[in-house]
Design a protein around this motif. Structure first.
Motif, PDB file in Angstrom:
ATOM      1  N   SER A   1       0.831  -1.211   0.000  1.00 39.96           N
ATOM      2  CA  SER A   1       0.000   0.000   0.000  1.00 39.96           C
ATOM      3  C   SER A   1       0.863   1.257   0.000  1.00 39.96           C
ATOM      4  CB  SER A   1      -0.921   0.024   1.217  1.00 39.96           C
ATOM      5  OG  SER A   1      -1.783  -1.072   1.202  1.00 39.96           O
ATOM      6  N   MET A   2       1.889   1.274   0.819  1.00 37.21           N
ATOM      7  CA  MET A   2       2.768   2.443   0.878  1.00 37.21           C
ATOM      8  C   MET A   2       3.524   2.633  -0.438  1.00 37.21           C
ATOM      9  SD  MET A   2       2.104   3.953   3.603  1.00 37.21           S
ATOM     10  CE  MET A   2       3.339   5.206   3.454  1.00 37.21           C
ATOM     11  N   ASN A   3       3.965   1.542  -1.050  1.00 37.44           N
ATOM     12  CA  ASN A   3       4.637   1.651  -2.340  1.00 37.44           C
ATOM     13  C   ASN A   3       3.711   2.206  -3.416  1.00 37.44           C
ATOM     14  OD1 ASN A   3       7.371   0.910  -1.975  1.00 37.44           O
ATOM     15  ND2 ASN A   3       6.702  -1.207  -1.639  1.00 37.44           N
ATOM     16  N   LEU A   4       2.473   1.734  -3.449  1.00 37.76           N
ATOM     17  CA  LEU A   4       1.508   2.269  -4.412  1.00 37.76           C
ATOM     18  C   LEU A   4       1.251   3.751  -4.162  1.00 37.76           C
ATOM     19  CD1 LEU A   4      -1.025  -0.674  -4.698  1.00 37.76           C
ATOM     20  CD2 LEU A   4       0.561   0.128  -6.440  1.00 37.76           C
ATOM     21  N   PHE A   5       1.144   4.128  -2.890  1.00 32.72           N
ATOM     22  CA  PHE A   5       0.948   5.536  -2.544  1.00 32.72           C
ATOM     23  C   PHE A   5       2.131   6.379  -3.018  1.00 32.72           C
ATOM     24  CE2 PHE A   5      -0.529   9.178  -0.396  1.00 32.72           C
ATOM     25  CZ  PHE A   5       0.558   9.765   0.229  1.00 32.72           C
ATOM     26  N   MET A   6       3.362   5.913  -2.800  1.00 30.87           N
ATOM     27  CA  MET A   6       4.564   6.658  -3.224  1.00 30.87           C
ATOM     28  C   MET A   6       4.620   6.779  -4.748  1.00 30.87           C
ATOM     29  SD  MET A   6       6.105   7.616  -0.554  1.00 30.87           S
ATOM     30  CE  MET A   6       7.749   7.493   0.016  1.00 30.87           C
ATOM     31  N   ILE A   7       4.254   5.725  -5.459  1.00 38.18           N
ATOM     32  CA  ILE A   7       4.228   5.786  -6.934  1.00 38.18           C
ATOM     33  C   ILE A   7       3.211   6.809  -7.384  1.00 38.18           C
ATOM     34  CG2 ILE A   7       3.612   4.496  -9.009  1.00 38.18           C
ATOM     35  CD1 ILE A   7       4.843   2.009  -7.606  1.00 38.18           C
ATOM     36  N   PHE A   8       2.030   6.796  -6.787  1.00 45.20           N
ATOM     37  CA  PHE A   8       1.000   7.770  -7.140  1.00 45.20           C
ATOM     38  C   PHE A   8       1.484   9.199  -6.892  1.00 45.20           C
ATOM     39  CE2 PHE A   8      -3.016   9.692  -7.742  1.00 45.20           C
ATOM     40  CZ  PHE A   8      -3.154  10.641  -6.740  1.00 45.20           C
ATOM     41  N   MET A   9       2.106   9.435  -5.753  1.00 49.58           N
ATOM     42  CA  MET A   9       2.591  10.777  -5.430  1.00 49.58           C
ATOM     43  C   MET A   9       3.699  11.218  -6.386  1.00 49.58           C
ATOM     44  SD  MET A   9       0.694  11.853  -3.057  1.00 49.58           S
ATOM     45  CE  MET A   9       1.543  13.280  -2.450  1.00 49.58           C
ATOM     46  N   ALA A  10       4.563  10.305  -6.787  1.00 49.67           N
ATOM     47  CA  ALA A  10       5.646  10.642  -7.714  1.00 49.67           C
ATOM     48  C   ALA A  10       5.104  11.026  -9.080  1.00 49.67           C
ATOM     49  CB  ALA A  10       6.611   9.471  -7.842  1.00 49.67           C
ATOM     50  N   VAL A  11       4.057  10.362  -9.526  1.00 50.80           N
ATOM     51  CA  VAL A  11       3.481  10.652 -10.845  1.00 50.80           C
ATOM     52  C   VAL A  11       2.628  11.907 -10.796  1.00 50.80           C
ATOM     53  CG1 VAL A  11       1.839   9.804 -12.560  1.00 50.80           C
ATOM     54  CG2 VAL A  11       3.542   8.261 -11.611  1.00 50.80           C
ATOM     55  N   ASP A  12       1.906  12.113  -9.713  1.00 48.41           N
ATOM     56  CA  ASP A  12       0.927  13.193  -9.632  1.00 48.41           C
ATOM     57  C   ASP A  12       1.505  14.539  -9.222  1.00 48.41           C
ATOM     58  OD1 ASP A  12      -1.819  14.179  -7.690  1.00 48.41           O
ATOM     59  OD2 ASP A  12      -1.870  13.911  -9.863  1.00 48.41           O
ATOM     60  N   ASN A  13       2.647  14.582  -8.570  1.00 48.10           N
ATOM     61  CA  ASN A  13       3.171  15.831  -8.027  1.00 48.10           C
ATOM     62  C   ASN A  13       4.313  16.411  -8.828  1.00 48.10           C
ATOM     63  OD1 ASN A  13       1.368  16.015  -5.908  1.00 48.10           O
ATOM     64  ND2 ASN A  13       2.587  14.686  -4.609  1.00 48.10           N
ATOM     65  N   ASN A  14       4.892  17.464  -8.278  1.00 45.31           N
ATOM     66  CA  ASN A  14       6.007  18.172  -8.895  1.00 45.31           C
ATOM     67  C   ASN A  14       7.127  17.222  -9.291  1.00 45.31           C
ATOM     68  OD1 ASN A  14       8.092  19.875  -9.551  1.00 45.31           O
ATOM     69  ND2 ASN A  14       8.012  21.040  -7.662  1.00 45.31           N
TER      70      ASN A  14
END
Length: 155
Positions: free
Chosen positions: A13-26
């Motif tokens: 879950s944390m890995n998926l969250f980090m991937i999402f944040m990397a793609v969606d943010n600055n």
């Protein structure tokens, strides 16, 4: 056993969250002169807000862009009353978040009042950050957009 399953679930879950944040943010792009540009950041932001003409700026690209495919990028700029705006210069900047060596800029030419175009190619597959920079006199206005080359993911 339940504890181990919970730990694995939390890990994924944390890995998926980090991937999402990397793609969606600055994308973390850094200017080489970041210190000089940031010294009067608040003052510069206040000036930009005060000088904001309220233009409607739009970047238009094909929905699907393939690697090394020649495409036409179109940029439109209109004022508050929906009338075309003629500006001094329009530049199309493409930034590769993972490799600054692949960044490029292309001038856009006026094809009609308030409409600017440029032909370009994206050399690599993946995410690109687009920034169209408009200059009118001493003022500069920017419009950003993130695209995917080789994938159909543009809004």
């Amino acid at each position: 056993m339940i504890g181990w399953v919970a730990m694995v679930a939390i890990f994924f879950s944390m890995n998926l969250f980090m991937i999402f944040m990397a793609v969606d943010n600055n994308p973390g792009l850094v200017n080489e002169d970041f210190y000089e540009r940031g010294q009067d950041y608040e003052e510069n932001m206040m000036k930009r807000r005060a000088n904001d003409p309220g233009w409607q700026m739009k970047i238009q690209l094909p929905r699907k862009i393939d690697v090394d495919q020649l495409i036409a990028a179109r940029f439109t700029v209109k004022d508050k009353s929906d009338q075309p705006v003629t500006v001094d210069q329009v530049m199309f900047h493409a930034y590769r978040p993972s490799d600054a060596a692949e960044d490029f800029s292309v001038p856009m030419l006026q094809v009609a009042p308030g409409v600017y175009e440029a032909e370009l190619r994206f050399p690599l597959l993946g995410a690109w950050d687009i920034l169209v920079s408009v200059k009118r006199g001493e003022d500069e206005f920017n419009t950003p957009k993130r695209i995917g080359v080789g994938i159909d993911w543009m809004p």
